[in-house]
Motif scaffolding. Structure first.
Motif, short mmCIF file in Angstrom:
data_model
loop_
_atom_site.label_atom_id
_atom_site.label_comp_id
_atom_site.label_asym_id
_atom_site.label_seq_id
_atom_site.Cartn_x
_atom_site.Cartn_y
_atom_site.Cartn_z
N ARG A 43 37.98 46.60 38.51
CA ARG A 43 38.44 46.12 39.85
C ARG A 43 39.35 45.12 39.85
O ARG A 43 40.44 45.17 40.72
CB ARG A 43 37.35 45.72 40.60
N GLN A 44 39.31 44.24 39.10
CA GLN A 44 40.51 43.20 39.02
C GLN A 44 41.86 43.76 38.51
O GLN A 44 42.69 43.09 39.08
CB GLN A 44 39.78 42.00 37.86
N GLN A 45 41.69 44.52 37.54
CA GLN A 45 43.04 45.20 36.93
C GLN A 45 43.72 46.00 38.33
O GLN A 45 44.90 45.94 38.18
CB GLN A 45 42.65 45.83 35.81
N TYR A 46 42.75 46.82 38.68
CA TYR A 46 43.14 47.69 39.90
C TYR A 46 43.95 46.69 40.91
O TYR A 46 45.13 47.08 41.48
CB TYR A 46 42.11 48.53 40.36
N ALA A 47 43.41 45.89 41.31
CA ALA A 47 43.81 44.97 42.44
C ALA A 47 45.27 44.00 41.99
O ALA A 47 46.13 43.84 42.70
CB ALA A 47 42.90 43.67 42.69
N GLY A 48 45.58 44.07 40.65
CA GLY A 48 46.69 43.28 40.02
C GLY A 48 47.82 44.42 39.55
O GLY A 48 48.76 43.87 39.27
N LEU B 164 33.67 45.30 37.33
CA LEU B 164 34.41 43.88 37.83
C LEU B 164 35.69 43.83 37.19
O LEU B 164 36.69 43.42 37.93
CB LEU B 164 33.59 42.78 37.51
N LEU B 165 35.84 44.07 35.90
CA LEU B 165 37.14 43.81 35.32
C LEU B 165 38.09 45.03 35.73
O LEU B 165 39.26 44.82 35.86
CB LEU B 165 36.95 43.94 33.66
N SER C 98 37.16 46.31 29.48
CA SER C 98 36.72 47.11 30.36
C SER C 98 36.08 48.16 30.10
O SER C 98 34.77 48.60 30.18
CB SER C 98 37.59 47.19 31.73
N LEU D 145 42.98 43.68 29.45
CA LEU D 145 41.81 43.87 30.20
C LEU D 145 41.18 45.22 30.24
O LEU D 145 40.02 45.47 30.38
CB LEU D 145 42.40 43.20 31.64
#
Length: 850
Positions: free
Chosen positions: A419-424, A416-417, A445, A441
């Motif tokens: 994925r959040q970093q990839y999206a940002g 999840l972390l 992760s 982050l």
């Protein structure tokens, strides 16, 4: 009765420790390495600090007082004379730091200038070649300047100094009297030196920025300080120790990044040592099931038994800590002289730091206690009935539901972390981005992912092993038995392989990050210096087209290229477009495309830099419209760059398309490279450009040529960082290899009956030896595969988060070398245990007990 019982149980464990020290030497090896790493880092910090201070500190040790002005004004010759005449002052010298462009009609470079006496206790420099200057228009240069500008004693240099009217520039030739080495080598700029009065006359400066004073005694310096304040109005007098302290703190602060990086890897190595020690203690205690069960049978409680085992581990930790500290101290004393033999000047550390040494020993004891807690609690719960049975092996670890759930939760959190970093993640050209938060982050992760690997490791061993062991099963009985031996104890295999995976993950990630940053650094330096020489019209006009032919005719020059530029508008904003062929820009130095390919540029196509591609939202294949003189020209994006474009251009098109955009026929820029490598080739190329521009037809000085030598400094810092980081990470791998050797040694003792049975069934000693070595090699293979599988995705995130424009570069050759070396080293770690296993007699198969 409690106290005697407690003493009896503890005494039994201490007797076991003395009776079989080999088992605990294996356990203590990982702790010894941890102590060595910790205290070695302390000593490395002392060496780095001492070296940095000695190199970067500009105030000699003989300076007692430093005099400046509170209004930042200069101290003139009269003020210097007044200081010299002050009672208690033995010597005083004026300091001045300035500089001037190094000129020629074909180059604009820079030389820092500093006043120094050249001899005596207050001198910062010492002659290496030639003599220190005396007299007007004579200077000495440091080794950096001599190498950068090709200077030797007797050669000359032209300084571009302000004219008396303050508006024009005068050319002042100076003679190089000698080459010196400065005690403060950290400035990073080529520097020239001369005595204070000569340098003031040369530069036309009214006075000195500071005066260094030497006094015979501290008491005389204190009295002289008060007298100087009265003799020189506005004087600020500080002690030399205070100034040196400030310089030392500033120098160490500049090196803080390296020291903090060492601290990160230090923590990683310690964590790896704890994992290895925990696994080793578990194996040791499993081997002693009968002894522990006998203590339970005669009345020892689980609590007392666990406490005795913890005390036993603490003793092992303290002894290992002391040995590690002594080993690190001895190595630290050897580092400076050994480095000196290889040309690296390192300062020796100070005296043995006793507080840090004591803390390291105690900390190692605490690490041992932490490592032994879980195994001791598990071992203390052994049933008294085990005293009636033969010694049992640890076997495979039972993975409870709680451990599996914990692993799944950690893996889910890591995903999840990530994925959040990839999206940002930002796009190239996006500057509004918090890199620190992003990297934090990614680290969190990655930590969760590694915890998941620890928890789920026993579940992953057999699937990964089944995929990797196919070739081994075809090598004969030894290979099949090695696969079965590792797969038969997945808990043990996971505990060892996870530590190996940690080392491989860090080493592989670091090499990949450094390869990516090196590619980006070469790209950035290509942008800063696309060619050795860059010629343009001084009034912003165009160049004579015959100049290209004249420069190309010089054998000292190569790759002479002329191109044009024009101003256009894209989406209402001004931009620069050029017909420079990007494939000819310092071929092979890192100029790459983010999307598309630079070599595919054709008619009606354009290459766009990262900033404009991000702002326009275009990639390769998208349309873009440029406007020149109100006339739109529609083009297709052939490629986008990962960063800025060479020579400050934003769009790159073909010559025909640039003509369509309104550019004239005459070139606006000419670039050229030296025909050879090295300082001499650059010097010859420099003279060739100078002679071409100062000929009878081009002596008006309207053409400006810039030499890119000063902007293309060596990448020694990156190489030094890479070497330092990889060496630090190798300590973690060393801990992992020690864990493999320890596990193999204890496993051989534990599986004597198994090896005896194999010998009784006809398996030869060489086959048993090969089987154990292959088992150890499999630990390296498992750890390498798991480490790379975990590390590379996170490395991609780190590279993108740290530097948006850096291309992700995987050094496949280096990673393959690391993996192969690791397999060989882990196999070698099992050589001695394998030799013991191969000598197991067949009669052990029918022997009773252990």
């Amino acid at each position: 009765m409690r106290s005697p019982w407690r003493a009896t149980v503890l005494g039994s464990q201490m007797a076991e420790l003395l009776r079989r020290p080999g088992r605990f030497a294996a356990t203590g090896l990982s702790l010894l390495i941890a102590a060595f790493v910790v205290f070695g880092a302390v000593m490395a910090q002392q060496i780095v600090t001492a070296t940095v201070v000695d190199r970067f500190r500009g105030t000699p040790d003989a300076v007692s007082l430093v005099v400046t002005r509170n209004d930042a004004a200069d101290i003139g010759e009269a003020g210097l004379d007044a200081i010299r005449e002050t009672p208690g002052v033995t010597e005083a010298v004026g300091r001045f730091d300035g500089g001037a462009p190094v000129g020629g009609s074909a180059a604009d470079r820079y030389l820092a200038l500093a006043a120094d006496p050249g001899t005596g206790p207050l001198a910062r420099v010492r002659p290496v070649e030639g003599a220190y200057p005396s007299g007007p228009r004579r200077i000495a240069v440091d080794t950096r300047a001599a190498e950068a500008y090709g200077l030797v004693p007797g050669s000359s240099l032209t300084l571009l100094l302000p004219a008396p009217d303050g508006e024009s520039t005068r050319r002042v030739p100076v003679e190089i009297s000698g080459v010196v080495r400065s005690a403060a080598t950290g400035t990073g700029e080529p520097t020239g030196y001369a005595s204070g009065p000569d340098l003031l006359r040369l530069l036309g400066t009214p006075g000195y920025s500071r005066v260094d004073v030497r006094a015979e005694t501290p008491g005389a310096a204190t009295q002289a300080a008060e007298r100087i304040r009265r003799a020189v109005p506005g004087a600020v007098v500080r002690s030399g120790d205070e100034v040196r302290g400030e310089e030392s703190r500033a120098a160490v602060a500049d090196a803080s990044d390296t020291l903090e990086l060492a601290g990160v890897f230090l923590a990683v190595a310690v964590g790896a040592a704890v994992l290895v020690a925990t696994s080793t203690f578990r194996i040791v205690f499993a081997r002693r099931v009968r002894q522990l069960a006998l203590l339970r049978a005669v009345g020892a409680t689980s609590r007392r038994l666990a406490a005795a085992l913890v005390a036993e581990g603490a003793v092992v930790g303290l002894l290992a800590g002391a040995a590690g500290v002594l080993a690190a101290w001895g190595c630290a004393r050897l580092v400076p002289p050994v480095a000196g033999r290889f040309g690296h000047d390192l300062s020796a550390p100070a005296a043995l730091p006793l507080p840090q040494a004591a803390l390291t020993v105690l900390g190692t004891g605490l690490l041992a206690v932490l490592a032994v807690l879980a195994p001791s609690v598990a071992a203390s719960r052994v049933s008294p009935l085990q005293a009636l049975r033969t010694a049992t092996s640890e076997g495979s670890t039972v993975n409870g539901a709680g451990r599996t759930v914990l692993g799944v939760l950690c893996a889910a959190g890591a995903v999840l972390l990530a994925r959040q970093q990839y999206a940002g993640l930002p796009e190239p050209g996006d500057t509004a981005y918090d890199r620190f938060a992003a990297l934090t982050l990614v680290v969190v992760s990655g930590g969760l992912a590694f915890l998941a690997l620890i928890a789920l490791g026993p579940l992953l061993v057999r699937p990964v092993l089944s995929a990797l062991a196919v070739p081994l099963r075809r090598t004969g009985a030894a290979g099949r038995l090695a696969v079965a031996g590792v797969g038969g104890a997945p808990g043990r295999a996971a505990s060892v392989s996870v530590v190996v995976a940690l080392g491989v993950c860090l080493v592989g990630s670091t090499l990949t990050c450094l390869a990516s940053l090196d590619t980006y650094e070469r790209y950035r330096r290509t942008l800063e210096a696309p060619a050795d020489f860059h010629l343009y019209a001084g009034e912003g006009g165009t160049l004579d087209r015959t100049l290209v032919a004249d420069l190309a005719a010089r054998p000292e020059l190569a790759d002479v290229t002329a191109f044009r530029t024009a101003e256009v508008a894209d989406d209402g904003r001004s931009a620069t477009v050029t017909d420079l062929d990007l494939t000819t820009v310092r071929s092979g130095t890192g100029l790459t495309a983010r999307t598309g390919a630079l070599g595919r540029l054709g008619p009606a196509q354009v290459v766009v830099d990262a900033e404009h591609a991000h702002r326009l939202g275009v990639d390769a294949g998208d349309p873009v419209t440029l406007t020149s003189a109100g006339r739109p020209v529609r083009l297709t994006v052939a490629a986008t760059l990962p960063g800025a474009g060479p020579h400050g251009a934003n769009f790159f098109v073909t010559p025909a398309d640039l003509t369509r955009l309104g550019a004239g026929p005459a070139p606006t820029l000419i670039t050229a490279d030296a025909a050879g490598d090295g300082a001499e080739a650059r010097a010859r190329a420099h003279r060739a450009v100078t002679e071409t521009l100062t000929g009878p037809e081009r002596g008006d000085g309207r053409v400006v040529a810039e030499d890119a030598a000063a902007r293309t400094g060596p990448d020694d810092d990156l190489r030094t960082m890479a070497t330092t980081v990889v060496l630090l990470l190798c300590l973690t791998v060393l801990v992992a290899v020690a864990g493999v050797a320890t596990t193999a040694s204890l496993t051989v003792v534990e599986r004597r009956r198994e090896f005896g049975l194999l010998r009784a069934l006809g398996l030869g000693g060489a086959a048993v030896h090969r089987m154990v070595v292959l088992e150890c090699a499999l630990h390296g293979v498992l750890g390498g595969v798991l480490g790379l599988a975990l590390g590379l995705p996170y490395t991609w995130l780190v590279v993108r988060a740290a530097e948006v424009s850096a291309p992700f570069t995987v050094p496949a050759g280096q990673l393959a070398t690391v993996l192969a070396a690791l397999v060989l080293v882990t196999a070698a770690a099992g050589t001695i245990p394998a030799l013991r296993a191969s000598r197991t007699p067949p009669t052990v198969a029918v022997a009773r007990g252990d």
